[in-house]
Design an enzyme around this catalytic site. Structure first.
Site, mmCIF file in Angstrom:
data_model
loop_
_atom_site.group_PDB
_atom_site.id
_atom_site.type_symbol
_atom_site.label_atom_id
_atom_site.label_comp_id
_atom_site.label_asym_id
_atom_site.label_seq_id
_atom_site.Cartn_x
_atom_site.Cartn_y
_atom_site.Cartn_z
ATOM 1 N N ASP A 110 -4.868 0.229 10.996
ATOM 2 C CA ASP A 110 -3.740 0.523 10.005
ATOM 3 C C ASP A 110 -2.692 -0.366 10.553
ATOM 4 O OD1 ASP A 110 -2.073 2.626 8.506
ATOM 5 O OD2 ASP A 110 -0.968 2.405 10.356
ATOM 6 N N ASP B 251 1.261 -0.413 9.076
ATOM 7 C CA ASP B 251 2.453 0.353 9.438
ATOM 8 C C ASP B 251 2.442 1.590 10.246
ATOM 9 O OD1 ASP B 251 5.435 -0.112 8.283
ATOM 10 O OD2 ASP B 251 5.131 1.906 8.177
HETATM 11 N N1 PLP Z 1 2.381 1.898 0.825
HETATM 12 C C1 PLP Z 1 3.986 1.459 0.866
HETATM 13 C C2 PLP Z 1 4.292 0.868 -0.301
HETATM 14 C C3 PLP Z 1 4.218 0.985 2.064
HETATM 15 O O1 PLP Z 1 5.457 0.253 2.193
HETATM 16 C C4 PLP Z 1 3.620 1.290 3.214
HETATM 17 C C5 PLP Z 1 3.938 1.242 4.859
HETATM 18 O O2 PLP Z 1 5.158 0.215 4.872
HETATM 19 C C6 PLP Z 1 2.364 2.334 3.262
HETATM 20 C C7 PLP Z 1 2.016 2.562 1.973
HETATM 21 C C8 PLP Z 1 1.769 2.545 4.377
HETATM 22 O O3 PLP Z 1 1.046 1.583 4.944
HETATM 23 P P1 PLP Z 1 -0.111 1.930 6.053
HETATM 24 O O4 PLP Z 1 -1.443 2.153 5.753
HETATM 25 O O5 PLP Z 1 -0.334 0.352 6.821
HETATM 26 O O6 PLP Z 1 0.579 2.681 7.026
HETATM 27 CA CA CA Z 2 0.261 3.966 8.971
#
Ligand code: PLP
Ligand code: CA
Length: 300
Positions: A27, A29
């Site tokens: 993953d 974020d």
């Molecule tokens: N969707 C958007 C628009 C985001 O900005 C983020 C995180 O910044 C996510 C989803 C979640 O991302 P991830 O799956 O990398 O945690």
């Molecule tokens: Ca995440």
């Protein structure tokens, strides 16, 4: 089933863990970075895993950028990353529609990230840009609909509006119209007291007014696994790293991967206890306070 806290492990156990997988899906974020700030130790750890021969993929539910821009962001934050290792929901939408031979237009609730990935595979889209809230809902007529639209895609859209819901639902009134969503995350991980509604908020609204269910391509949906199996991924020797139990760990469990939860994102120690008690999501096999602890354990 007990969660294995790798921090309590001996050196042999850490090596055994490292030897138990060939592929790492991470993953982004909450594990590698938060917004535009790298999480200390994550880049060194990912780069180390790559150095010892692990195949790396970055699996993000974020749909707001094209793969190339995610790769640039990762590189700027210290990660070795190639565009073809990025599995963002913006790319998955385009890949899915191309794989089924979709030739019509997409009505897009989303951002340029999805729009540009669609363009890259030759699929046209409408819905984003300066006219995104026109016409006003009181004056909307059937001639405001584009007869060439054959799919509605819902991703993160900071310009979401009532007219967009009307158009999406009107297109989806046709059974032939495909309904895709990038992800159903409830909220964005944010450190302040302001709640930032996630894409799931928009998906549920379109599902409600269209009286249909979207095909969700992001985690925890298994579409990514199907995509990776065509590249020779062995589920039993794959590790999924995440910060959320109901997306990342659920995804890993559904796909038959090993799972590692880090506590730098959405799910906290308290969250893990709540999940254990209320059984609202699967628990991970292994846990670490932060991804960087893995490299510290190897080097200690
Ligand atoms: N969707 C958007 C628009 C985001 O900005 C983020 C995180 O910044 C996510 C989803 C979640 O991302 P991830 O799956 O990398 O945690
Ligand atoms: Ca995440």
């Amino acid at each position: 089933s007990a969660i294995f806290n790798l921090k309590d492990a001996g050196k042999d156990q850490v090596q055994e863990f490292l030897n138990s997988f060939d592929t790492v899906l991470s993953d982004c974020d909450g594990v590698l970075w938060i917004d535009n700030n790298a999480i200390p130790g994550s880049a060194d750890t990912m780069n180390y895993l790559r150095k010892i021969g692990k195949q790396i993929f970055f699996v993000t539910n974020n749909s707001t950028k094209i793969r190339k821009d995610f790769a640039i962001k990762a590189q700027q934050l210290g990660f070795i990353a190639n565009e073809d290792e990025i599995l963002s929901t913006s790319y998955l939408v385009a890949h899915y529609l191309k794989s089924i031979g979709f030739k019509k237009k997409v009505y897009l609730i989303g951002s340029n990230g999805i729009g540009d990935e669609l363009k890259a595979v030759g699929i046209r889209h409408v819905g984003i840009g300066p006219d995104h809230v026109k016409p006003d809902f009181k004056s909307m007529k059937s001639t405001d609909l584009d007869p060439e639209v054959g799919a509605v895609v819902v991703g993160f859209d900071e310009h979401i509006s009532y007219p967009k819901f009307m158009k999406a639902a009107s297109y989806l009134a046709s059974d032939e119209c495909i309904f895709l969503a990038t992800n159903t995350d409830e909220r964005f991980p944010k450190s302040s007291s302001i709640i930032v509604p996630g894409t799931g908020t928009l998906v549920r609204a379109v599902e409600t007014c269209s009286e249909r269910k979207a095909l969700v391509l992001g985690k925890p949906n298994e579409y990514v696994r199907k995509f990776l199996e065509s590249k020779g991924l062995d589920p039993a020797r794959t590790l999924m790293i995440g910060d959320r139990c109901n997306t990342d760990i659920e995804f890993g469990v559904r796909c038959g991967f090993q799972t590692l939860l880090v506590l730098t994102g959405v799910t906290s120690t308290k969250g893990v206890e709540k999940i254990r008690k209320e059984k609202i999501a699967p628990l991970p096999d292994v846990i670490l306070p932060k991804l960087g602890d893995l490299l510290t354990l190897v080097e200690s």
